[in-house]
Design a protein around this motif. Structure first.
Motif, PDB file in Angstrom:
ATOM      1  N   UNK A 229      12.798  -9.294  -9.924  1.00  0.00           N
ATOM      2  CA  UNK A 229      12.780 -10.720  -9.601  1.00  0.00           C
ATOM      3  C   UNK A 229      11.480 -11.176  -8.948  1.00  0.00           C
ATOM      4  N   UNK A 230      10.698 -10.254  -8.388  1.00  0.00           N
ATOM      5  CA  UNK A 230       9.544 -10.644  -7.581  1.00  0.00           C
ATOM      6  C   UNK A 230       8.190 -10.180  -8.112  1.00  0.00           C
ATOM      7  N   UNK A 231       8.161  -9.607  -9.302  1.00  0.00           N
ATOM      8  CA  UNK A 231       6.924  -8.990  -9.781  1.00  0.00           C
ATOM      9  C   UNK A 231       6.081  -9.879 -10.695  1.00  0.00           C
ATOM     10  N   UNK A 232       6.415 -11.152 -10.787  1.00  0.00           N
ATOM     11  CA  UNK A 232       5.671 -12.044 -11.689  1.00  0.00           C
ATOM     12  C   UNK A 232       4.174 -12.030 -11.391  1.00  0.00           C
ATOM     13  N   UNK A 233       3.804 -12.103 -10.121  1.00  0.00           N
ATOM     14  CA  UNK A 233       2.386 -12.095  -9.734  1.00  0.00           C
ATOM     15  C   UNK A 233       1.943 -10.741  -9.182  1.00  0.00           C
ATOM     16  N   UNK A 234       2.766  -9.741  -9.385  1.00  0.00           N
ATOM     17  CA  UNK A 234       2.428  -8.398  -8.937  1.00  0.00           C
ATOM     18  C   UNK A 234       3.013  -8.064  -7.576  1.00  0.00           C
ATOM     19  N   UNK A 235       3.237  -6.783  -7.352  1.00  0.00           N
ATOM     20  CA  UNK A 235       3.701  -6.278  -6.055  1.00  0.00           C
ATOM     21  C   UNK A 235       2.819  -5.093  -5.691  1.00  0.00           C
ATOM     22  N   UNK A 236       2.226  -5.157  -4.512  1.00  0.00           N
ATOM     23  CA  UNK A 236       1.377  -4.082  -4.039  1.00  0.00           C
ATOM     24  C   UNK A 236       2.152  -3.073  -3.213  1.00  0.00           C
ATOM     25  N   UNK A 237       1.536  -1.918  -2.987  1.00  0.00           N
ATOM     26  CA  UNK A 237       2.194  -0.807  -2.288  1.00  0.00           C
ATOM     27  C   UNK A 237       1.238  -0.280  -1.228  1.00  0.00           C
ATOM     28  N   UNK A 238       1.557  -0.512   0.035  1.00  0.00           N
ATOM     29  CA  UNK A 238       0.731  -0.056   1.147  1.00  0.00           C
ATOM     30  C   UNK A 238       1.503   1.028   1.880  1.00  0.00           C
ATOM     31  N   UNK A 239       1.055   2.262   1.735  1.00  0.00           N
ATOM     32  CA  UNK A 239       1.815   3.419   2.199  1.00  0.00           C
ATOM     33  C   UNK A 239       1.199   4.019   3.457  1.00  0.00           C
ATOM     34  N   UNK A 240       1.958   4.002   4.543  1.00  0.00           N
ATOM     35  CA  UNK A 240       1.525   4.605   5.795  1.00  0.00           C
ATOM     36  C   UNK A 240       2.179   5.977   5.914  1.00  0.00           C
ATOM     37  N   UNK A 241       1.380   7.026   5.770  1.00  0.00           N
ATOM     38  CA  UNK A 241       1.932   8.371   5.776  1.00  0.00           C
ATOM     39  C   UNK A 241       2.466   8.742   4.399  1.00  0.00           C
ATOM     40  N   UNK A 242       3.298   9.760   4.366  1.00  0.00           N
ATOM     41  CA  UNK A 242       3.829  10.219   3.078  1.00  0.00           C
ATOM     42  C   UNK A 242       5.333  10.251   3.090  1.00  0.00           C
ATOM     43  N   UNK A 243       5.890  11.312   2.532  1.00  0.00           N
ATOM     44  CA  UNK A 243       7.334  11.529   2.593  1.00  0.00           C
ATOM     45  C   UNK A 243       8.168  10.562   1.789  1.00  0.00           C
ATOM     46  N   UNK A 244       9.457  10.585   2.073  1.00  0.00           N
ATOM     47  CA  UNK A 244      10.439   9.838   1.300  1.00  0.00           C
ATOM     48  C   UNK A 244      10.250   8.329   1.404  1.00  0.00           C
TER      49      UNK A 244
END
Length: 325
Positions: A229-244
């Protein structure tokens, strides 16, 4: 250099010019560009970022709509609230590297659970929350209702039942900021947390049903619908650390277009990870962004950044840049 930015932002633009320092500025500018073009952003929190008091700046990121969805561990979900209600009882142990096994045992007997240089007080933090959250679990079960882990936490915060125990300014609690906005949260592996263990103990005692808590599969299906529903203009991924906290939500994209057979599903439109994990150890947390292309998570042209550094140092700087500080 941007003159509309504050002193912190101008400092890093002037002096952070090479290597990991340059990656900090590049990632911050890339994040800002995503928001400016109307993209949404997922921020994932691993480790003990709440105990590190990231909420002091992350809460403002939430209030200013710089993050639209969060993925976090069960520890980060609860530890922000623990800090809210028990901050004055926390103890710092700057010399933690010098502790002997006997020193550690003495902390245990005092109910002080250590996270690196910070001890969380069991009675004032865990048990204070337990009294109220168990009541919410049992009330939901009595009504035949089921909720996700973070939804119970939102109910707890918004009910005001713990207000008399608040020991920090509410504006420094990222969970309270998220609750006020009813911000979507994904909390995979919630069972691996203090509150998750407490819930399991009530199931074992026959006082609660496991089904009263919605599952990780339901988190994934919720995320799939939200992403679609929210990806029309793209969705970014900002990852702090790793893991699950990072591995779980990033998989929603290949799941949608491979397993759900929706080829129109867009890739994540931005990716940044702050990590000190080493690629050669075979860890998923240490995988360079390009490896994610092979798994159908990122596109060839997705802006990709990796900052090999300490998230407790780097994340606040990037957030400060985004907040024009």
């Amino acid at each position: 250099m941007s003159t509309s930015k504050g002193a912190i932002s101008q400092f890093i633009e002037k002096y952070y010019l090479h290597f990991n320092a340059a990656a900090v500025v590049d990632a911050a500018k890339g994040y800002e560009a995503q928001l400016n073009k109307g993209s949404k952003m997922l921020v994932s929190l691993a480790g003990a970022m709440s105990t590190a008091e990231l909420g002091k700046i992350f809460a403002e990121m939430i209030r200013q709509d710089k993050v639209q969805i969060i993925s976090c561990t069960g520890a980060n979900l609860e530890e922000d609230i623990m800090n809210l209600v028990a901050h004055s009882h926390y103890e710092r142990v700057p010399h933690y590297r010098d502790l002997t096994p006997q020193d550690e045992w003495d902390l245990l007997e005092r109910g002080m659970n250590r996270v690196t240089d910070t001890c969380i007080p069991e009675e004032e933090a865990f048990r204070r929350i337990q009294k109220h959250i168990v009541k919410l679990w049992k009330e939901a079960e009595a009504k035949g209702e089921r909720y996700l882990p973070h939804e119970y936490m939102y109910k707890l915060l918004l009910s005001g039942v713990m207000e008399e125990h608040y020991e920090i300014d509410l504006k420094d609690s990222w969970m309270y900021a998220a609750a006020e906005k009813n911000l979507p949260i994904i909390c995979p592996g919630w069972e691996d947390s203090t509150m998750g263990n407490i819930f399991a103990s009530y199931v074992l005692k026959g006082e609660l049903k496991a089904s009263t808590m919605k599952s990780g599969i339901e988190y994934m299906t919720f995320l799939a619908e939200w992403y679609t529903e929210n990806s029309k203009n793209g969705i970014g991924f900002f990852q702090i650390g790793g893991g699950i906290a990072g591995d779980f939500p990033i998989c929603v994209v290949p799941m949608l277009y491979q397993d759900m057979e929706r080829p129109e599903t867009p890739f994540w439109s931005y990716f940044c990870q702050i990590s000190d994990s080493t690629t050669s150890f075979g860890s998923y947390s240490g995988a360079v962004p390009n490896e994610k292309i092979t798994w159908g998570k990122l596109d060839i042209d997705t802006p990709k950044f990796i900052i090999e550094s300490d998230a407790t140092i780097v994340a606040p700087l990037i957030f400060a840049y985004l907040l024009d500080m």
